[in-house]
Design an enzyme around this catalytic site. Structure first.
Site, mmCIF file in Angstrom:
data_model
loop_
_atom_site.group_PDB
_atom_site.id
_atom_site.type_symbol
_atom_site.label_atom_id
_atom_site.label_comp_id
_atom_site.label_asym_id
_atom_site.label_seq_id
_atom_site.Cartn_x
_atom_site.Cartn_y
_atom_site.Cartn_z
ATOM 1 N N LEU A 70 62.646 -31.219 49.613
ATOM 2 C CA LEU A 70 61.186 -31.309 49.740
ATOM 3 C C LEU A 70 60.502 -30.516 48.635
ATOM 4 O O LEU A 70 61.136 -29.684 47.984
ATOM 5 C CB LEU A 70 60.787 -30.779 51.121
ATOM 6 C CG LEU A 70 61.247 -31.664 52.285
ATOM 7 C CD1 LEU A 70 61.249 -30.906 53.606
ATOM 8 C CD2 LEU A 70 60.365 -32.905 52.375
ATOM 9 N N PRO A 71 59.194 -30.724 48.422
ATOM 10 C CA PRO A 71 58.531 -30.072 47.287
ATOM 11 C C PRO A 71 58.560 -28.541 47.307
ATOM 12 O O PRO A 71 58.906 -27.922 46.299
ATOM 13 C CB PRO A 71 57.094 -30.599 47.354
ATOM 14 C CG PRO A 71 57.213 -31.921 48.040
ATOM 15 C CD PRO A 71 58.335 -31.762 49.037
ATOM 16 N N LYS A 179 67.452 -19.780 41.018
ATOM 17 C CA LYS A 179 66.827 -21.043 40.583
ATOM 18 C C LYS A 179 65.410 -20.794 40.032
ATOM 19 O O LYS A 179 65.036 -21.313 38.980
ATOM 20 C CB LYS A 179 66.781 -22.013 41.771
ATOM 21 C CG LYS A 179 65.980 -23.281 41.555
ATOM 22 C CD LYS A 179 66.573 -24.194 40.516
ATOM 23 C CE LYS A 179 65.664 -25.385 40.253
ATOM 24 N NZ LYS A 179 66.025 -26.108 39.049
ATOM 25 N N LYS A 248 54.751 -24.534 40.473
ATOM 26 C CA LYS A 248 55.223 -23.899 41.701
ATOM 27 C C LYS A 248 56.409 -22.964 41.406
ATOM 28 O O LYS A 248 56.469 -21.834 41.887
ATOM 29 C CB LYS A 248 55.621 -24.998 42.690
ATOM 30 C CG LYS A 248 56.219 -24.541 43.969
ATOM 31 C CD LYS A 248 57.620 -24.999 44.321
ATOM 32 C CE LYS A 248 58.305 -26.055 43.586
ATOM 33 N NZ LYS A 248 59.649 -26.377 43.966
HETATM 34 P P1 NAD Z 1 59.200 -35.549 44.663
HETATM 35 O O1 NAD Z 1 57.785 -35.166 44.784
HETATM 36 O O2 NAD Z 1 59.587 -36.731 43.843
HETATM 37 O O3 NAD Z 1 59.827 -35.776 46.129
HETATM 38 C C1 NAD Z 1 59.472 -35.044 47.268
HETATM 39 C C2 NAD Z 1 59.510 -36.004 48.436
HETATM 40 O O4 NAD Z 1 59.219 -35.260 49.629
HETATM 41 C C3 NAD Z 1 58.461 -37.118 48.343
HETATM 42 O O5 NAD Z 1 59.092 -38.385 48.481
HETATM 43 C C4 NAD Z 1 57.504 -36.840 49.502
HETATM 44 O O6 NAD Z 1 56.984 -38.010 50.094
HETATM 45 C C5 NAD Z 1 58.426 -36.099 50.454
HETATM 46 N N1 NAD Z 1 57.718 -35.268 51.418
HETATM 47 C C6 NAD Z 1 56.681 -34.410 51.210
HETATM 48 N N2 NAD Z 1 56.333 -33.813 52.374
HETATM 49 C C7 NAD Z 1 57.168 -34.295 53.326
HETATM 50 C C8 NAD Z 1 57.316 -34.053 54.712
HETATM 51 N N3 NAD Z 1 56.527 -33.192 55.369
HETATM 52 N N4 NAD Z 1 58.291 -34.737 55.384
HETATM 53 C C9 NAD Z 1 59.091 -35.622 54.738
HETATM 54 N N5 NAD Z 1 58.988 -35.894 53.415
HETATM 55 C C10 NAD Z 1 58.050 -35.240 52.723
HETATM 56 O O7 NAD Z 1 59.965 -34.225 44.175
HETATM 57 P P2 NAD Z 1 61.383 -34.131 43.458
HETATM 58 O O8 NAD Z 1 61.174 -34.209 41.986
HETATM 59 O O9 NAD Z 1 62.346 -35.033 44.144
HETATM 60 O O10 NAD Z 1 61.728 -32.602 43.810
HETATM 61 C C11 NAD Z 1 62.173 -32.176 45.085
HETATM 62 C C12 NAD Z 1 62.570 -30.704 44.976
HETATM 63 O O11 NAD Z 1 63.598 -30.565 43.978
HETATM 64 C C13 NAD Z 1 61.425 -29.771 44.535
HETATM 65 O O12 NAD Z 1 61.543 -28.542 45.197
HETATM 66 C C14 NAD Z 1 61.659 -29.624 43.037
HETATM 67 O O13 NAD Z 1 61.109 -28.414 42.538
HETATM 68 C C15 NAD Z 1 63.166 -29.666 42.961
HETATM 69 N N6 NAD Z 1 63.743 -30.133 41.685
HETATM 70 C C16 NAD Z 1 63.226 -31.215 41.028
HETATM 71 C C17 NAD Z 1 63.825 -31.620 39.825
HETATM 72 C C18 NAD Z 1 63.296 -32.815 39.048
HETATM 73 O O14 NAD Z 1 63.718 -32.974 37.890
HETATM 74 N N7 NAD Z 1 62.445 -33.650 39.597
HETATM 75 C C19 NAD Z 1 64.918 -30.931 39.318
HETATM 76 C C20 NAD Z 1 65.436 -29.860 40.041
HETATM 77 C C21 NAD Z 1 64.834 -29.463 41.223
#
Ligand code: NAD
Length: 299
Positions: A70-71, A179, A248
């Site tokens: 999740l975010p 991280k 964040k």
């Molecule tokens: P994203 O925004 O693409 O995905 C997050 C998902 O969570 C979305 O599909 C959203 O609908 C869902 N969501 C939000 N609130 C929710 C809830 N209450 N219940 C259920 N679903 C819910 O984000 P992402 O890029 O997939 O990143 C996810 C995590 O991984 C974050 O913490 C981010 O910092 C980390 N991350 C991302 C990357 C990257 O390159 N994108 C790399 C490493 C780590």
């Protein structure tokens, strides 16, 4: 823990969650997924072993392992413990099951979540990832793990379906600290490279050549090696990691450094720059658009 006997609840199927879940399905795990966006269900229409749940409670029913992708920590806390409404999923998780938080969360919140979950008989590890969407797709993420060593040992085969370098760094919350600090160092490199290349360009230099020099010299970093040509100088700005998430992460790192009573001058500047850029570029901007933001600013 054999993949065929393991039922996974996967909550948070965004840019990272979808390919990570697909790699678990390929390894033979059964997944019940949940995301606020119902459209993600269609992304699994060809995958055997996947069901989309209509609520998080339905997803965790009978799950031995619940994965959160999740975010941020405020959303994780709302999913686990509830906010303003009915309580969250924590009290409904099966006793002795695992909760793995693979999001980039706050280490302080994760320590507290571990403490509260332990009291409910749930085993917690924090396992944030590094490498972005490309490595999530090919299953070669770097995964940092915090929590009890015996939990890590039991979950290692599952984590290996999603990542290549899996490192246990300490107790619960330790991985989220590492991280956030990693992403702070990475963001500092992105901002520095953006400012340097923009000034070089204004001086009449070719930024492609300047970046080549950086990569052959001591200014080399992840941005100069992997982002400048692929996402920045071509104005694509589509690496798959949002500016909002980077903002964040640097905020988590700053809070952590301050919590440790340590000097944090550059971290403060990075938080300020990320905040200004995020506000100017708006929702949906990629973190590599930092270069675009820097270009748009005068001194
Ligand atoms: P994203 O925004 O693409 O995905 C997050 C998902 O969570 C979305 O599909 C959203 O609908 C869902 N969501 C939000 N609130 C929710 C809830 N209450 N219940 C259920 N679903 C819910 O984000 P992402 O890029 O997939 O990143 C996810 C995590 O991984 C974050 O913490 C981010 O910092 C980390 N991350 C991302 C990357 C990257 O390159 N994108 C790399 C490493 C780590």
């Amino acid at each position: 823990m054999k993949s065929s006997d393991t039922k996974i609840a996967f909550i948070g199927l965004g840019l990272m969650g979808v390919p990570m879940a697909k790699n678990l399905l390929k390894a033979g795990y059964q997944i019940v997924g949940f995301d606020l966006s119902k459209e993600v269900a269609a992304k699994f229409s060809d995958d055997k072993g996947f069901q989309f749940a209509s609520t998080p409670e339905q997803a965790i029913e009978g799950a031995n392992i619940t994965i959160l992708m999740l975010p941020d920590s405020s959303i994780i806390d709302a999913v686990l413990w509830g906010s303003n409404g009915p309580a969250g999923i924590a009290s409904k998780l099966s006793k002795n099951s695992y909760l793995i938080d693979m999001s980039s969360s706050s280490p302080i919140s994760s320590k507290e979540n571990n403490h509260q979950l332990e009291r409910l008989g749930i085993k917690f590890i924090d396992a944030p990832v590094s490498g972005g969407v490309k490595k999530a797709i090919d299953g070669s993420l770097a995964i940092i793990v915090g929590g009890k060593k015996e939990h890590f040992n039991e979950l290692q085969p599952l984590l290996e379906c999603m990542g290549k370098s899996i490192v246990h760094v300490g107790d619960a919350g330790a991985a989220h600290a590492v991280k956030a600090l990693n992403n702070y160092v990475s963001a500092a490199g992105l901002i520095a490279a953006s400012e340097a290349l923009n000034a070089a360009n204004k001086f009449g230099l070719d930024p492609h050549i300047v970046n080549k020099v950086f990569n052959a010299s001591t200014g080399r970093n992840n941005t100069t090696e992997n982002k400048v040509e692929n996402f920045m100088l071509n104005d694509a700005f589509n690496s798959g990691f949002s500016l909002a998430l980077m903002r964040k992460d640097v905020q988590i790192a700053l809070s952590f450094i301050e919590n440790m009573n340590c000097y944090a001058n550059l971290a403060k500047q990075c938080v300020l720059t990320a905040k200004e850029a995020d506000e100017k570029l708006g929702k949906g901007a990629d973190h590599t658009a930092m270069y675009d933001y820097v270009r748009s600013r005068a001194l």
